[in-house]
Structures are given as structure tokens and as C-alpha cells.
Write a protein that holds these residues in place. Structure first.
Motif, PDB file in Angstrom:
ATOM      1  N   GLN A 191       9.538  21.911  41.942  1.00 10.69           N
ATOM      2  CA  GLN A 191       8.635  22.938  42.465  1.00 10.69           C
ATOM      3  C   GLN A 191       9.317  24.302  42.493  1.00 10.69           C
ATOM      4  OE1 GLN A 191       8.424  23.783  46.457  1.00 10.69           O
ATOM      5  NE2 GLN A 191       6.188  23.792  46.626  1.00 10.69           N
ATOM      6  N   LYS A 192      10.552  24.334  42.965  1.00 11.02           N
ATOM      7  CA  LYS A 192      11.299  25.592  43.042  1.00 11.02           C
ATOM      8  C   LYS A 192      11.521  26.181  41.647  1.00 11.02           C
ATOM      9  CE  LYS A 192      12.050  26.210  47.447  1.00 11.02           C
ATOM     10  NZ  LYS A 192      11.640  27.453  48.135  1.00 11.02           N
ATOM     11  N   TRP A 222      14.598  28.753  36.726  1.00  9.34           N
ATOM     12  CA  TRP A 222      15.607  27.701  36.738  1.00  9.34           C
ATOM     13  C   TRP A 222      16.806  28.025  37.621  1.00  9.34           C
ATOM     14  CZ3 TRP A 222      20.680  28.223  35.253  1.00  9.34           C
ATOM     15  CH2 TRP A 222      21.019  29.347  34.507  1.00  9.34           C
ATOM     16  N   LYS A 223      17.134  29.314  37.758  1.00  8.47           N
ATOM     17  CA  LYS A 223      18.299  29.665  38.576  1.00  8.47           C
ATOM     18  C   LYS A 223      18.079  29.293  40.038  1.00  8.47           C
ATOM     19  CE  LYS A 223      20.118  33.417  35.702  1.00  8.47           C
ATOM     20  NZ  LYS A 223      20.486  34.858  35.637  1.00  8.47           N
ATOM     21  N   ILE A 224      16.894  29.613  40.568  1.00  7.19           N
ATOM     22  CA  ILE A 224      16.595  29.277  41.963  1.00  7.19           C
ATOM     23  C   ILE A 224      16.441  27.769  42.112  1.00  7.19           C
ATOM     24  CG2 ILE A 224      14.826  29.472  43.766  1.00  7.19           C
ATOM     25  CD1 ILE A 224      14.557  32.388  43.100  1.00  7.19           C
ATOM     26  N   GLY A 225      15.856  27.128  41.088  1.00  2.00           N
ATOM     27  CA  GLY A 225      15.767  25.673  41.125  1.00  2.00           C
ATOM     28  C   GLY A 225      17.142  25.040  41.180  1.00  2.00           C
ATOM     29  N   MET A 226      18.049  25.569  40.361  1.00  2.00           N
ATOM     30  CA  MET A 226      19.419  25.057  40.333  1.00  2.00           C
ATOM     31  C   MET A 226      20.108  25.289  41.666  1.00  2.00           C
ATOM     32  SD  MET A 226      21.685  23.526  38.593  1.00  2.00           S
ATOM     33  CE  MET A 226      23.250  23.058  39.323  1.00  2.00           C
ATOM     34  N   GLN A 227      19.923  26.483  42.236  1.00  2.00           N
ATOM     35  CA  GLN A 227      20.522  26.784  43.531  1.00  2.00           C
ATOM     36  C   GLN A 227      19.990  25.848  44.616  1.00  2.00           C
ATOM     37  OE1 GLN A 227      19.591  30.936  43.999  1.00  2.00           O
ATOM     38  NE2 GLN A 227      21.181  31.610  42.586  1.00  2.00           N
ATOM     39  N   SER A 228      18.713  25.508  44.514  1.00  2.00           N
ATOM     40  CA  SER A 228      18.104  24.621  45.508  1.00  2.00           C
ATOM     41  C   SER A 228      18.668  23.211  45.427  1.00  2.00           C
ATOM     42  CB  SER A 228      16.580  24.571  45.302  1.00  2.00           C
ATOM     43  OG  SER A 228      16.008  25.851  45.449  1.00  2.00           O
ATOM     44  N   SER A 229      19.177  22.833  44.250  1.00  2.00           N
ATOM     45  CA  SER A 229      19.731  21.485  44.083  1.00  2.00           C
ATOM     46  C   SER A 229      21.188  21.395  44.527  1.00  2.00           C
ATOM     47  CB  SER A 229      19.634  21.060  42.612  1.00  2.00           C
ATOM     48  OG  SER A 229      20.576  21.761  41.812  1.00  2.00           O
ATOM     49  N   TRP A 239      21.260  18.393  37.221  1.00  2.00           N
ATOM     50  CA  TRP A 239      20.343  19.305  37.911  1.00  2.00           C
ATOM     51  C   TRP A 239      20.186  20.619  37.159  1.00  2.00           C
ATOM     52  CZ3 TRP A 239      16.982  17.347  40.849  1.00  2.00           C
ATOM     53  CH2 TRP A 239      17.274  16.229  41.632  1.00  2.00           C
ATOM     54  N   LEU A 240      21.205  21.029  36.418  1.00  2.00           N
ATOM     55  CA  LEU A 240      21.086  22.216  35.580  1.00  2.00           C
ATOM     56  C   LEU A 240      20.028  21.984  34.497  1.00  2.00           C
ATOM     57  CD1 LEU A 240      22.138  25.035  34.746  1.00  2.00           C
ATOM     58  CD2 LEU A 240      23.847  23.864  33.324  1.00  2.00           C
ATOM     59  N   ALA A 241      20.115  20.843  33.825  1.00  2.00           N
ATOM     60  CA  ALA A 241      19.144  20.514  32.788  1.00  2.00           C
ATOM     61  C   ALA A 241      17.750  20.312  33.377  1.00  2.00           C
ATOM     62  CB  ALA A 241      19.589  19.247  32.046  1.00  2.00           C
ATOM     63  N   PHE A 242      17.680  19.618  34.514  1.00  2.00           N
ATOM     64  CA  PHE A 242      16.390  19.342  35.163  1.00  2.00           C
ATOM     65  C   PHE A 242      15.703  20.646  35.565  1.00  2.00           C
ATOM     66  CE2 PHE A 242      13.646  18.465  38.752  1.00  2.00           C
ATOM     67  CZ  PHE A 242      13.041  17.258  38.428  1.00  2.00           C
ATOM     68  N   SER A 243      16.456  21.568  36.163  1.00  2.00           N
ATOM     69  CA  SER A 243      15.897  22.847  36.608  1.00  2.00           C
ATOM     70  C   SER A 243      15.391  23.671  35.433  1.00  2.00           C
ATOM     71  CB  SER A 243      16.949  23.651  37.375  1.00  2.00           C
ATOM     72  OG  SER A 243      17.426  22.944  38.486  1.00  2.00           O
ATOM     73  N   TRP A 244      16.161  23.683  34.336  1.00  2.00           N
ATOM     74  CA  TRP A 244      15.774  24.465  33.158  1.00  2.00           C
ATOM     75  C   TRP A 244      14.485  23.922  32.546  1.00  2.00           C
ATOM     76  CZ3 TRP A 244      14.936  23.760  27.947  1.00  2.00           C
ATOM     77  CH2 TRP A 244      14.852  24.936  27.191  1.00  2.00           C
ATOM     78  N   VAL A 245      14.411  22.590  32.406  1.00  2.00           N
ATOM     79  CA  VAL A 245      13.215  21.971  31.828  1.00  2.00           C
ATOM     80  C   VAL A 245      12.000  22.212  32.724  1.00  2.00           C
ATOM     81  CG1 VAL A 245      12.113  19.775  31.219  1.00  2.00           C
ATOM     82  CG2 VAL A 245      14.493  20.196  30.561  1.00  2.00           C
ATOM     83  N   ALA A 246      12.170  22.032  34.033  1.00  2.00           N
ATOM     84  CA  ALA A 246      11.054  22.227  34.965  1.00  2.00           C
ATOM     85  C   ALA A 246      10.574  23.674  34.976  1.00  2.00           C
ATOM     86  CB  ALA A 246      11.473  21.804  36.372  1.00  2.00           C
TER      87      ALA A 246
END
Length: 211
Positions: A28-29, A35-42, A163-170
């Protein structure tokens, strides 16, 4: 030593794969804010994986026994935390702007805390990590200190890569979906996480009072 590093990276990746509430939260993030904020959230989840890997090296058996003895309490507290996070996710307003959002230290700390406690609150995460240690035949209990340190760092690296890959794809979903779809994904994500939390709460209550 190379084999230990490879095993550690694989454990870090595989330990992070189960989608669960953390995966939905990071997705969601990433979709809402990039992806940067998603990665930070992980990062909270990565810290959790690293911490537990370190604890496993120091005291494999003691940690497992403690979790087994207190799994019901952990599940109840964890369920309440996950439900709260899920409701907050469902009620939040996603950003559909293509410009990257500015990240405050308070926001970063809050999202890291959410992912950390969601991971910490689920006893299954501990059991999963221990199972992977056994499956990959990681001899860490009686091994030299440097061996244990390298295994922990390798697991942390594997978790980070996942989580880096997951955030980028999401994050690609933000460019593919219409604003209304992003809002709907936001709401559905919150509901899913809330359901995860309710399941944990109900399981804990049943185990505590009816079994």
C-alpha cells in the motif's frame, strides 16, 4: 564461509516472502507514495528479521521455548496491533501524485514501528525463521562468533533485497491504475490487514479460554 553467506541471503529472502499484513502494508505504501517510501516502511521488518536472527544465534533453544510458552499472549497483543494498523490503512487518504512525497522523520519512524511490531507480534514469524535455520542446516549454536555474525548480516541482506524488489514492483501500480482504483486498493488493503488481526485475536482468545 561463502556457503554460509548464500544460505543466509536465501533465508532472509524466503523468511520475508509470506505476504501477511506486513506485505499488504508495504504494498500500500509503495503504490501510494513510491518505492522509496515503501522500502522505508519495510525497514522495521528488516530490523525484526535481523534481531531475531541474532537472538537465534545467541540462544536458539531458549528463544523458541519462550515464544512457545507465551504464544497466546503474543498473538492477542499482536492481533490488536494489526487491527489498529489495518483500520488506519483503510481510513487513510492515498496520494495519486506522480511527484515523490517528502518524508518526515516522524512519518518514517511511525511506519518502521508499524512493520516492526506487526512482525514481532506474530509468533508464526519466529517459528518460520527457526524452521528455515533448521532446513538450511545453519550450525550457529556452537559456531565461532564471526560465523554467527556473518550469518545474521547475510539474513539481513537477503531481507533487504526482497523488500527492495517488492517495493519497486508494487510502486509500478501507482502509474498503472486510475486514482479511484488506488483509493479502492487502499481500502481493500486496510480491510485485509484488519482481517489478519482479527484472525490473530480470535485464535488467541480460543486458545486462551476454550482449549
Amino acid at each position: 564461509m561463502i556457503l554460509t553467506i548464500i544460505k543466509g541471503i536465501l533465508i532472509g529472502i524466503i523468511a520475508s516472502i509470506p505476504i501477511g499484513p506486513i506485505g499488504v502494508f508495504v504494498m500500500q505504501k509503495s503504490m501510494n507514495s513510491g518505492w522509496k517510501i515503501g522500502m522505508q516502511s519495510s525497514l522495521g521488518c528488516i530490523i525484526f528479521d535481523t534481531l531475531f536472527a541474532a537472538l537465534s544465534v545467541v540462544s536458539y533453544t531458549v528463544i523458541f521455548d519462550f515464544i512457545s510458552a507465551n504464544s497466546t499472549i503474543i498473538e492477542l497483543i499482536g492481533g490488536a496491533i494489526v487491527v489498529a494498523v489495518g483500520i488506519a490503512m483503510a481510513l487513510s487518504t492515498p496520494s495519486t501524485s506522480e511527484k515523490p512525497q517528502r518524508r518526515t522523520k516522524k512519518g518514517l519512524a511511525l511506519d518502521m514501528s508499524k512493520s516492526f511490531f506487526m512482525g514481532l507480534a506474530n509468533p508464526g514469524n519466529f517459528a518460520w525463521m527457526l524452521a528455515l535455520y533448521a532446513a538450511f542446516d545453519m550450525h550457529v549454536v556452537d559456531a565461532p562468533f564471526y560465523h554467527g555474525l556473518i550469518s545474521v548480516l547475510s539474513i539481513s541482506c537477503g531481507s533487504f533485497l526482497y523488500w527492495l524488489a517488492f517495493s519497486w514492483v508494487a510502486s509500478r501500480g501507482n502509474k498503472s491504475f486510475k486514482p479511484a482504483t488506488i483509493v479502492k486498493v487502499n481500502q481493500v488493503s486496510g480491510v485485509l490487514v484488519t482481517l489478519f488481526g482479527l484472525y490473530m485475536l480470535i485464535s488467541g482468545i480460543v486458545e486462551k479460554f476454550f482449549i
